[in-house]
Design a protein around this motif. Sequence first.
Motif, mmCIF file in Angstrom:
data_model
loop_
_atom_site.group_PDB
_atom_site.id
_atom_site.type_symbol
_atom_site.label_atom_id
_atom_site.label_comp_id
_atom_site.label_asym_id
_atom_site.label_seq_id
_atom_site.Cartn_x
_atom_site.Cartn_y
_atom_site.Cartn_z
ATOM 1 N N GLY A 25 -5.287 10.326 -9.721
ATOM 2 C CA GLY A 25 -4.740 8.745 -10.265
ATOM 3 C C GLY A 25 -5.784 7.592 -9.668
ATOM 4 N N GLY A 26 -7.033 8.345 -9.643
ATOM 5 C CA GLY A 26 -8.493 7.045 -8.748
ATOM 6 C C GLY A 26 -8.293 7.148 -7.286
ATOM 7 N N ILE A 27 -7.985 7.773 -6.494
ATOM 8 C CA ILE A 27 -7.390 7.818 -5.446
ATOM 9 C C ILE A 27 -9.411 8.614 -5.229
ATOM 10 C CG2 ILE A 27 -7.156 8.472 -2.833
ATOM 11 C CD1 ILE A 27 -5.519 5.629 -3.771
ATOM 12 N N ASP A 28 -10.564 8.205 -3.994
ATOM 13 C CA ASP A 28 -11.044 8.504 -3.725
ATOM 14 C C ASP A 28 -11.216 9.349 -3.125
ATOM 15 O OD1 ASP A 28 -13.797 7.293 -6.047
ATOM 16 O OD2 ASP A 28 -12.539 5.739 -4.796
ATOM 17 N N ASP A 29 -10.286 9.310 -2.010
ATOM 18 C CA ASP A 29 -10.378 10.199 -0.475
ATOM 19 C C ASP A 29 -9.393 9.979 0.105
ATOM 20 O OD1 ASP A 29 -10.446 12.769 0.899
ATOM 21 O OD2 ASP A 29 -12.692 11.399 1.564
ATOM 22 N N PHE A 30 -8.714 10.786 1.129
ATOM 23 C CA PHE A 30 -7.540 10.227 1.628
ATOM 24 C C PHE A 30 -7.522 10.228 3.240
ATOM 25 C CE2 PHE A 30 -7.045 14.127 -0.255
ATOM 26 C CZ PHE A 30 -5.972 15.165 0.551
ATOM 27 N N VAL A 31 -7.089 9.850 3.864
ATOM 28 C CA VAL A 31 -6.667 9.997 5.317
ATOM 29 C C VAL A 31 -5.344 10.305 5.999
ATOM 30 C CG1 VAL A 31 -6.702 9.606 7.732
ATOM 31 C CG2 VAL A 31 -9.189 9.127 5.942
ATOM 32 N N LEU A 47 -6.300 1.581 1.261
ATOM 33 C CA LEU A 47 -4.819 1.880 1.140
ATOM 34 C C LEU A 47 -3.242 2.536 1.511
ATOM 35 C CD1 LEU A 47 -3.408 0.579 -1.352
ATOM 36 C CD2 LEU A 47 -3.970 2.485 -3.431
ATOM 37 N N ASP A 48 -3.224 2.075 2.198
ATOM 38 C CA ASP A 48 -1.300 2.766 2.517
ATOM 39 C C ASP A 48 -0.973 3.695 1.204
ATOM 40 O OD1 ASP A 48 0.586 3.518 4.213
ATOM 41 O OD2 ASP A 48 1.720 1.810 3.910
ATOM 42 N N MET A 49 -0.706 4.669 0.979
ATOM 43 C CA MET A 49 0.658 4.939 -0.140
ATOM 44 C C MET A 49 2.021 4.290 -0.001
ATOM 45 S SD MET A 49 -2.161 6.051 -1.492
ATOM 46 C CE MET A 49 -1.165 6.548 -3.366
ATOM 47 N N MET A 50 2.331 4.038 1.136
ATOM 48 C CA MET A 50 4.291 3.265 0.956
ATOM 49 C C MET A 50 4.761 1.985 1.834
ATOM 50 S SD MET A 50 4.671 7.241 0.695
ATOM 51 C CE MET A 50 6.979 6.561 1.383
ATOM 52 N N LEU A 51 4.578 1.925 0.302
ATOM 53 C CA LEU A 51 4.069 -0.033 0.688
ATOM 54 C C LEU A 51 5.719 -0.259 -0.140
ATOM 55 C CD1 LEU A 51 0.717 -0.900 -0.960
ATOM 56 C CD2 LEU A 51 2.063 -1.254 1.793
ATOM 57 N N PRO A 52 6.296 -1.098 0.384
ATOM 58 C CA PRO A 52 7.772 -1.519 0.381
ATOM 59 C C PRO A 52 7.481 -2.699 -1.090
ATOM 60 C CG PRO A 52 7.320 -3.208 1.619
ATOM 61 C CD PRO A 52 5.663 -1.798 1.646
ATOM 62 N N GLU A 53 6.579 -3.275 -1.526
ATOM 63 C CA GLU A 53 6.909 -3.551 -2.881
ATOM 64 C C GLU A 53 6.078 -3.261 -3.889
ATOM 65 O OE1 GLU A 53 3.640 -7.576 -4.380
ATOM 66 O OE2 GLU A 53 4.151 -8.012 -2.165
ATOM 67 N N LEU A 54 4.543 -2.491 -4.001
ATOM 68 C CA LEU A 54 4.920 -1.764 -4.722
ATOM 69 C C LEU A 54 3.543 -0.473 -4.668
ATOM 70 C CD1 LEU A 54 3.905 -2.079 -7.989
ATOM 71 C CD2 LEU A 54 1.497 -3.215 -7.532
ATOM 72 N N GLY A 103 1.640 2.919 -3.525
ATOM 73 C CA GLY A 103 0.595 2.773 -3.482
ATOM 74 C C GLY A 103 -0.535 3.266 -4.678
ATOM 75 N N MET A 104 -0.529 4.366 -4.678
ATOM 76 C CA MET A 104 -0.363 4.144 -6.638
ATOM 77 C C MET A 104 -0.048 3.887 -7.682
ATOM 78 S SD MET A 104 -2.264 7.711 -5.917
ATOM 79 C CE MET A 104 -2.603 7.577 -8.157
ATOM 80 N N SER A 105 0.609 2.744 -7.625
ATOM 81 C CA SER A 105 0.620 1.970 -8.772
ATOM 82 C C SER A 105 -0.881 0.869 -8.379
ATOM 83 C CB SER A 105 1.740 1.024 -8.543
ATOM 84 O OG SER A 105 3.331 2.135 -9.531
ATOM 85 N N VAL A 106 -1.034 -0.092 -7.281
ATOM 86 C CA VAL A 106 -1.868 0.158 -6.638
ATOM 87 C C VAL A 106 -2.633 0.387 -7.211
ATOM 88 C CG1 VAL A 106 -3.143 -1.207 -4.910
ATOM 89 C CG2 VAL A 106 -0.486 -1.248 -4.477
#
Length: 233
Positions: free
Chosen positions: A92-98, A46-53, A55-58
Motif C-alpha cells: 500500500g506504499g508503506i516503506d517499513d514498520f515498527v 504513521l500510526d496505523m490505528m487512527l480514529p479520524e482516518l 493509517g492505510m487511507s492516509v
Amino acid sequence: MLDDDDELGPLMKPMLEKYGMDLTLAFAPSQAFALLEEESFDAMLLDMMLPELDGMSVCRSIRSSGKPYADIPIVALTARADLTDRIVALEGGIDDFVAKPVEMRELVARIGAVVRRLREDAQDEVASQTAVSAEPAVLHLSPAQMSAVFGPFTVNLTELEMRILRCLQDAQGNTLSRAEILDRIGHHTQSDPAMVDTIIYRVRHKFREQGLKTDFIKTLRGQGYSIKAAQAS
C-alpha cells in the motif's frame, strides 16, 4: 509523526533528539496534511490505528496526491504486525514498520534506512538521466555461470538472486509487486515480502561495488520493481 496518542509523541520527541532527529507532532490526519503542505520532512511516522482516518487511507492519500511530498518515506507504527498486515502495508506504499511498544534504537535504524534508500534511488535516477551512451547497456543473465552482466560489469549471483532477476526480466518492463515476484518464483505464499527488498538491495550493492553508477532495477514506490533495458541471454 501522526499519532492520536497525545502522550506517545511528546515522550518520543526528546528521545529522538538524542539521535539527532527532530520530531514534529500531528494528532489528526488533517493536521498532518497541513504540515506536509507547509514544510519539508525527511520521513513520516504513521500510526496505523487512527480514529479520524485509518493509517492505510492516509498513506494512500499521500502516495496518490501528486504533491511534492508524495514520495516521503513512511514508517508505520502498529500494534498489529502479523504477516498479512505487513503485506498490506508494504504493497500500500508503506516503506517499513515498527511494532508497538516502540524500541527506540530499532525505530532510529529503520528511519535511517528508509531515508538512505530514498536518497540512493534519487541519486541513481539522476545518474541514469545524465549518463551518455551510444549503446544502452543491456542486462544478460547466465544461469549456467550464475552470473549477471550489465554493460562492462559482471557479478556472481545466488540462486535466489538469479530467480528474482529472471522473473523481473520476463515481465518485460512491467512492474511486479513483491507478492507477484514471490508467486512467480514459486516461493511459499507465507514468505515475508520484505525478503524481495533484501535481495534487490544485495544485487544493487554487488553492481555498485563493481563501479556501476546507474540502476537497471527500478523501484515504483508502493507498487514494486521492474527492469529496464532487459534482455534474456
